[in-house]
Write an enzyme that holds these catalytic residues in place. Structure first.
Site, PDB file in Angstrom:
ATOM      1  N   GLU A 250     -10.072 -47.394 -37.353  1.00 43.61           N
ATOM      2  CA  GLU A 250      -8.784 -48.053 -37.592  1.00 43.61           C
ATOM      3  C   GLU A 250      -7.687 -47.378 -36.785  1.00 43.61           C
ATOM      4  O   GLU A 250      -7.753 -46.187 -36.505  1.00 43.61           O
ATOM      5  CB  GLU A 250      -8.416 -47.959 -39.078  1.00 43.61           C
ATOM      6  N   LYS A 252      -4.319 -45.491 -36.275  1.00 46.43           N
ATOM      7  CA  LYS A 252      -3.619 -44.539 -37.146  1.00 46.43           C
ATOM      8  C   LYS A 252      -2.117 -44.687 -36.936  1.00 46.43           C
ATOM      9  O   LYS A 252      -1.605 -44.434 -35.851  1.00 46.43           O
ATOM     10  CB  LYS A 252      -4.059 -43.108 -36.819  1.00 46.43           C
ATOM     11  N   ARG A 257       2.869 -42.807 -46.082  1.00 42.24           N
ATOM     12  CA  ARG A 257       1.826 -43.396 -46.892  1.00 42.24           C
ATOM     13  C   ARG A 257       2.426 -44.034 -48.138  1.00 42.24           C
ATOM     14  O   ARG A 257       3.366 -43.509 -48.720  1.00 42.24           O
ATOM     15  CB  ARG A 257       0.858 -42.297 -47.295  1.00 42.24           C
ATOM     16  N   GLU A 302       0.035 -47.719 -44.792  1.00 43.20           N
ATOM     17  CA  GLU A 302       1.024 -46.887 -44.127  1.00 43.20           C
ATOM     18  C   GLU A 302       2.223 -47.779 -43.824  1.00 43.20           C
ATOM     19  O   GLU A 302       2.070 -48.860 -43.235  1.00 43.20           O
ATOM     20  CB  GLU A 302       0.403 -46.335 -42.836  1.00 43.20           C
ATOM     21  N   PHE A 342      -4.733 -50.317 -45.841  1.00 42.43           N
ATOM     22  CA  PHE A 342      -6.045 -49.866 -45.353  1.00 42.43           C
ATOM     23  C   PHE A 342      -7.076 -49.564 -46.434  1.00 42.43           C
ATOM     24  O   PHE A 342      -8.225 -49.298 -46.112  1.00 42.43           O
ATOM     25  CB  PHE A 342      -5.903 -48.703 -44.362  1.00 42.43           C
ATOM     26  N   LYS A 423     -10.076 -38.210 -38.506  1.00 39.13           N
ATOM     27  CA  LYS A 423      -9.000 -38.619 -37.606  1.00 39.13           C
ATOM     28  C   LYS A 423      -9.201 -38.008 -36.229  1.00 39.13           C
ATOM     29  O   LYS A 423      -9.789 -36.938 -36.075  1.00 39.13           O
ATOM     30  CB  LYS A 423      -7.639 -38.230 -38.182  1.00 39.13           C
TER      31      LYS A 423
HETATM   32  P1  AMP Z   1      -2.761 -36.621 -41.249  1.00 41.02           P
HETATM   33  O1  AMP Z   1      -1.500 -36.753 -42.066  1.00 41.02           O
HETATM   34  O2  AMP Z   1      -2.563 -36.306 -39.820  1.00 41.02           O
HETATM   35  O3  AMP Z   1      -3.773 -35.748 -41.947  1.00 41.02           O
HETATM   36  O4  AMP Z   1      -3.457 -38.061 -41.231  1.00 41.02           O
HETATM   37  C1  AMP Z   1      -3.772 -38.752 -42.393  1.00 41.02           C
HETATM   38  C2  AMP Z   1      -2.678 -39.738 -42.687  1.00 41.02           C
HETATM   39  O5  AMP Z   1      -2.672 -40.790 -41.739  1.00 41.02           O
HETATM   40  C3  AMP Z   1      -2.868 -40.451 -43.999  1.00 41.02           C
HETATM   41  O6  AMP Z   1      -2.343 -39.676 -45.063  1.00 41.02           O
HETATM   42  C4  AMP Z   1      -2.097 -41.738 -43.808  1.00 41.02           C
HETATM   43  O7  AMP Z   1      -0.765 -41.555 -44.256  1.00 41.02           O
HETATM   44  C5  AMP Z   1      -2.040 -41.922 -42.299  1.00 41.02           C
HETATM   45  N1  AMP Z   1      -2.714 -43.136 -41.801  1.00 41.02           N
HETATM   46  C6  AMP Z   1      -2.207 -43.940 -40.845  1.00 41.02           C
HETATM   47  N2  AMP Z   1      -3.025 -44.950 -40.574  1.00 41.02           N
HETATM   48  C7  AMP Z   1      -4.113 -44.819 -41.378  1.00 41.02           C
HETATM   49  C8  AMP Z   1      -5.311 -45.569 -41.554  1.00 41.02           C
HETATM   50  N3  AMP Z   1      -5.586 -46.667 -40.856  1.00 41.02           N
HETATM   51  N4  AMP Z   1      -6.195 -45.106 -42.480  1.00 41.02           N
HETATM   52  C9  AMP Z   1      -5.936 -43.987 -43.196  1.00 41.02           C
HETATM   53  N5  AMP Z   1      -4.818 -43.248 -43.063  1.00 41.02           N
HETATM   54  C10 AMP Z   1      -3.905 -43.651 -42.168  1.00 41.02           C
END
Ligand code: AMP
Length: 590
Positions: A250, A252, A257, A302, A342, A423
């Site tokens: 997906e 990002k 969130r 998001e 998502f 990620k």
């Molecule tokens: P990080 O904050 O860098 O650990 O990345 C995770 C965060 O990416 C999640 O907490 C979501 O807020 C955000 N996010 C954005 N797009 C997505 C997606 N398609 N699926 C899951 N999380 C997402």
């Protein structure tokens, strides 16, 4: 339970350094609490009045406490301030002042814990003009009837700093002891916490219904679920290998969130740190009411601002700034928010957490009708590293952060960072550039041009969740603006600990130790092995002991301290160890 008993337990807990002893003693205290007492007692032990989503904040500043203490004891305000500057702990100040106070009512009858908690809720709930004075009066009324030890913990409570040296994971283990006599039910208690984000409520279920009640707990509307978190890997082939050859990928989105709870026309939204954000996002609420076909649902996505004219996504920082500037209503008009949904966790009475991702995703698709505000995150399903890479590149070109790969058959893993979500951001390739959240455990005095700030840098730590302690990982001396340095030295000087706090592991000595209460975000070039630091400490093959350290760390972000993160949310020592091995593997691959 008397408040005196609670304060005595806290005093003993503060003096213990073995984690197992702390778990046992905390378990004993929670067992002693009545069925109606355990919930508020857990809140108090966490340093809060209620779970984050209930938005019940103390609204009591240090100055208010100082005023209340002066009123209760008859001491001079200036004397109280002087003592506070010296000790950095209003709890200790209150204890010693109440010891000397002639106004303290020695004959007053002992207070019930529930009465004290109830009064604190009442104080927190008073608002409007004149509320500051009435808060001072009410606080001083309570203070005046307390013993010195009780006064110490009462004063620390509204500041959210009981300083017992324990976090949620220690409380979870203590609840396992209450439920089963030992720590064997830790996983069951943790699962219960992850689906309701309310440790006090979990404690109440333990007390009233035992471990069976904990096992029966299911996802409930308007109790937010602790969010699933993503692991990280640097390349498409690593991701596919880890996912068993095939996965969903997906886009990002770099927004914030948003967990949506809907029951008919009643809608509430929660942020990543589980605070309620409904009032801030009226356009999303309206779209949920209009376009989510399911009567009852919990789903997440998001949210971010989208500029329709240029078809550009606004990154998180900009979205937030605009929201501050234009206010809620103005923002909805000038810059519409979009919600990229998502995941789906609850649908028309059914807990969906255990369903595989593919099933949750298809149910989510059918639950939302086509509209401009809520759309599903765009994605592909692939088994080809090449296809994954080109999807990644096109996401970056569209101004997004990268991708999140998802295991097609995995359940929703609430409250944990697991490889069912992985990620990959632009910068992973080669070196670490994802930011790291570290906890401040000490600071250094300024030298040279910084001498006037009394601030020369920080000593930072990662979180070791298993042991509930903070482990030194780096000094941090760059990336600060003058304003941030001033703010930090002012803030930290009030949180100084005379010796190394017991939940801190560090051989490196700062000029001043600080209680592990604040999180800062840093960017580093690399993770290196270090004989000095305690993060991920282990024995090498040749018998030498090493930990991990950050190389060239610098502070990022406008606000030095992250108000949205608590120490338990910091990057864990385990994650740093994993990032180290990934980094090594990638550099070996060339
Ligand atoms: P990080 O904050 O860098 O650990 O990345 C995770 C965060 O990416 C999640 O907490 C979501 O807020 C955000 N996010 C954005 N797009 C997505 C997606 N398609 N699926 C899951 N999380 C997402």
């Amino acid at each position: 339970m008397l408040f005196r008993e609670v304060a005595e337990y806290y005093e003993k807990l503060e003096g213990l350094s073995s984690r197992l002893d702390m778990i046992a003693l905390l378990g004993e205290m929670l067992k002693k609490a009545g069925k109606e007492e355990i919930k508020p007692l857990i809140y108090m032990t966490q340093g809060v009045l209620a779970p984050p989503f209930e938005s019940l904040e103390f609204g009591i500043a240090e100055k208010t406490l100082e005023d209340a203490l002066a009123m209760a004891s008859g001491h001079e305000r200036a004397e109280i301030e002087r003592m506070y500057r010296e000790t950095g702990d209003l709890g200790l100040v209150s204890e010693s002042i109440m010891q000397k106070s002639k106004l303290r009512r020695m004959s007053a009858k002992e207070q019930e814990f529930l009465d004290i908690y109830g009064s604190m809720v009442k104080i927190a709930s008073s608002s409007g003009s004149g509320s500051k004075d009435s808060k001072i009066r009410m606080l001083s009324g309570i203070m005046g009837s307390l013993s010195p030890v009780e006064a110490k913990y009462l004063a620390r409570y509204p500041l959210g700093q009981l300083r017992l040296g324990l976090g949620d994971s220690t409380i979870i283990e203590a609840l396992s002891i209450v439920a089963s006599g030992d720590r064997s039910e830790k996983a069951a208690v943790e699962r219960a916490y992850n689906i309701c984000s309310d440790l006090g409520y979990v404690g109440e279920i333990v007390a009233k219904e035992g471990i069976e009640g904990i096992r029966r707990m299911r996802v409930t509307l308007f109790k937010p679920i602790r969010p699933a978190l993503a692991e990280r890997l640097p390349t498409a082939s690593d991701i596919l290998e880890r996912m068993g050859g095939k996965c969903a990928v997906e886009q990002k989105y770099d927004g914030f969130r948003c967990q949506v709870h809907k029951d008919g026309r009643k809608v509430k939204l929660y942020s990543r740190n589980l605070e309620e954000t409904t009032a801030m996002l009226p356009d999303i609420v309206a779209a949920v009411v209009a376009h989510v076909k399911a009567d009852k649902a919990i789903f997440e996505g998001e949210a971010l601002a989208f500029n329709e004219t240029t078809s550009e996504f606004m990154p998180f920082q900009e979205t937030i700034q605009r929201k501050r500037k234009h206010g809620v209503g103005g923002m909805a008009e000038t810059l519409p928010l979009k919600l990229f949904a998502f995941d789906l966790m609850f649908l028309d009475g059914k807990d969906m957490l255990a369903e595989p991702y593919e099933k949750r995703r298809s149910s989510l698709e059918s639950a939302i009708s086509k509209n401009d505000t809520i759309t599903l995150s765009s994605r592909i399903i692939t088994s080809s590293p090449k296809e994954l890479d080109s999807f990644f590149e096109s996401s970056i070109e569209n101004g997004l952060e990268g991708i999140v790969a998802k295991d097609l058959s995995a359940p929703y893993v609430a409250g944990a960072r697991k490889f069912s979500w992985i990620k990959m951001k632009r910068s992973y390739r080669g070196k670490i550039e994802d930011t790291i959240d570290v906890v401040i455990i000490g600071y250094y005095l300024g030298k040279g041009s910084r001498a006037s700030f009394e601030f020369g840098g920080l000593l930072c730590a990662t979180y070791n969740k298993e042991d509930d302690v903070f482990e030194s990982v780096s000094r941090l001396g760059t990336g600060f603006t003058e304003k941030q340095m001033k703010q930090l030295s002012e803030l930290l000087s009030k949180h100084v600990s005379k010796s190394k706090p017991k939940n801190v592991r560090s051989q490196v000595e700062p000029d001043y130790w600080v209680y592990p209460e604040f999180v800062v975000t840093v960017q580093a070039d690399e993770i290196t092995k270090s004989p000095m630091h305690m993060c991920g400490r282990h024995k090498e093959k040749d018998g030498t002991e090493v930990g991990y350290a950050l190389r060239f760390p610098r502070l990022v972000g406008e606000d030095a301290v992250r108000s949205d993160k608590s120490p338990g949310d910091a990057t864990t020592s385990k994650e740093i160890a994993e990032m180290y091995s990934e980094q090594k593997r990638v550099s070996l691959k060339g």
